[in-house]
Write an enzyme that holds these catalytic residues in place. Structure first.
Site, mmCIF file in Angstrom:
data_model
loop_
_atom_site.group_PDB
_atom_site.id
_atom_site.type_symbol
_atom_site.label_atom_id
_atom_site.label_comp_id
_atom_site.label_asym_id
_atom_site.label_seq_id
_atom_site.Cartn_x
_atom_site.Cartn_y
_atom_site.Cartn_z
ATOM 1 N N HIS A 153 0.836 -1.204 0.000
ATOM 2 C CA HIS A 153 0.000 0.000 0.000
ATOM 3 C C HIS A 153 0.873 1.258 0.000
ATOM 4 C CE1 HIS A 153 -3.231 -2.778 1.133
ATOM 5 N NE2 HIS A 153 -4.069 -1.814 0.805
ATOM 6 N N LYS A 157 -0.739 4.932 4.527
ATOM 7 C CA LYS A 157 -1.608 3.997 5.231
ATOM 8 C C LYS A 157 -1.016 3.718 6.609
ATOM 9 C CE LYS A 157 -3.838 -0.546 4.724
ATOM 10 N NZ LYS A 157 -5.194 -0.027 5.025
#
EC number: 1.17.1.8
Length: 264
Positions: A153, A157
């Site tokens: 990601h 995040k």
């Protein structure tokens, strides 16, 4: 008409949700909640030709001032539970896409929902391709019982591993043999083998340039199987968010996972 408030409205996912809402004839944005750009018109900020909706930093006040019947939350683990609680107290339905929902949080939401009329859909991932990836991995586990998960990601995040990775491990675990003879391993650097969930190793990568990606790698005698999904743009999540909003009418109580509201 679905009259919707979006929390986390000025975040990247929140902005995409608002764009999606503006494209639906039977959806209307009636409130936008965020801690940034408070007082600004979210539609003007996004270049959307629609009636003004000022960003507020107070969800309860926004609910009082509007006739909303759906809350879509794309905030984060630090505030999502408070937002769900406020929405339930106001008896409106909720779609949760906020990151970091735990089993404990899910149990709390179910407890809050007991005896209430609210419908709640919580999904760790709204990309239809990601739902299929998880289901394919669950099926593969019937035939190949050595598996690891790598999730990748963007570097903003805050939680690791991702909710998608945890959900994938849980689904795989339903079909995975627990009787594996593994050698005792030595980690020269702590954490080199990743974390474990249901005896499945999960590895988290966080880098700029990524959006949301996951590989499920199965190993067997003389072969490997890799199942991978890539979201290269946040628009990939919008069909799933729209579907969840529409499916609120058909469910009862709290539903976890978009796979439980689509015909697989």
């Amino acid at each position: 008409m679905k009259k919707i408030i979006v929390t986390g409205a000025n975040g990247k996912m929140g902005q995409e949700v608002i764009r999606m809402i503006s494209e639906q004839e039977d959806f209307e944005l009636v409130g936008a909640v965020d801690v940034s750009n408070v007082g600004d018109d979210i539609h003007q900020l996004l270049g959307i030709d629609a009636p003004a909706v000022e960003i507020s930093d107070d969800l309860a006040l926004t609910l009082e001032k509007t006739d909303a019947n759906v809350l879509v939350d794309f905030t984060n683990v630090t505030v999502v539970m408070d937002n769900v609680k406020v929405a339930m107290e106001k008896e409106i339905d909720v779609v949760v896409g906020a990151t970091g929902i735990t089993e404990v949080d899910l149990d709390r939401i179910k407890e809050m929902n007991q005896g209430a009329t609210n419908k709640v859909i919580i999904a760790p991932n709204f990309a239809i391709g990601a739902i299929l990836m998880m289901q394919f991995a669950k099926q593969a586990a019937k035939f190949m019982d050595h598996v690891e998960i790598i999730e990748l990601h963007h570097d903003r995040k805050i939680d690791a591993p991702s909710g998608t990775a945890i959900k994938t491990a849980e689904l795989i675990g339903e079909n995975l043999s627990k009787d594996k003879n593994e050698i005792e391993q030595i980690e020269k650097i702590s954490g080199a083998r990743g974390g474990e969930h249901d005896n499945i190793h999960i590895h988290s990568v966080r880098l700029p340039g990524l959006v949301a990606h996951q590989e499920v790698i199965f190993g067997g005698l003389g072969q490997t199987l890799t199942i991978r999904h890539d979201s290269i743009n946040r628009k990939s999540f919008m069909p799933g968010v729209e579907l969840a909003i529409r499916k609120l009418e058909e469910i009862e109580g709290v539903v976890y996972g978009l796979d439980n509201v689509i015909d697989l």
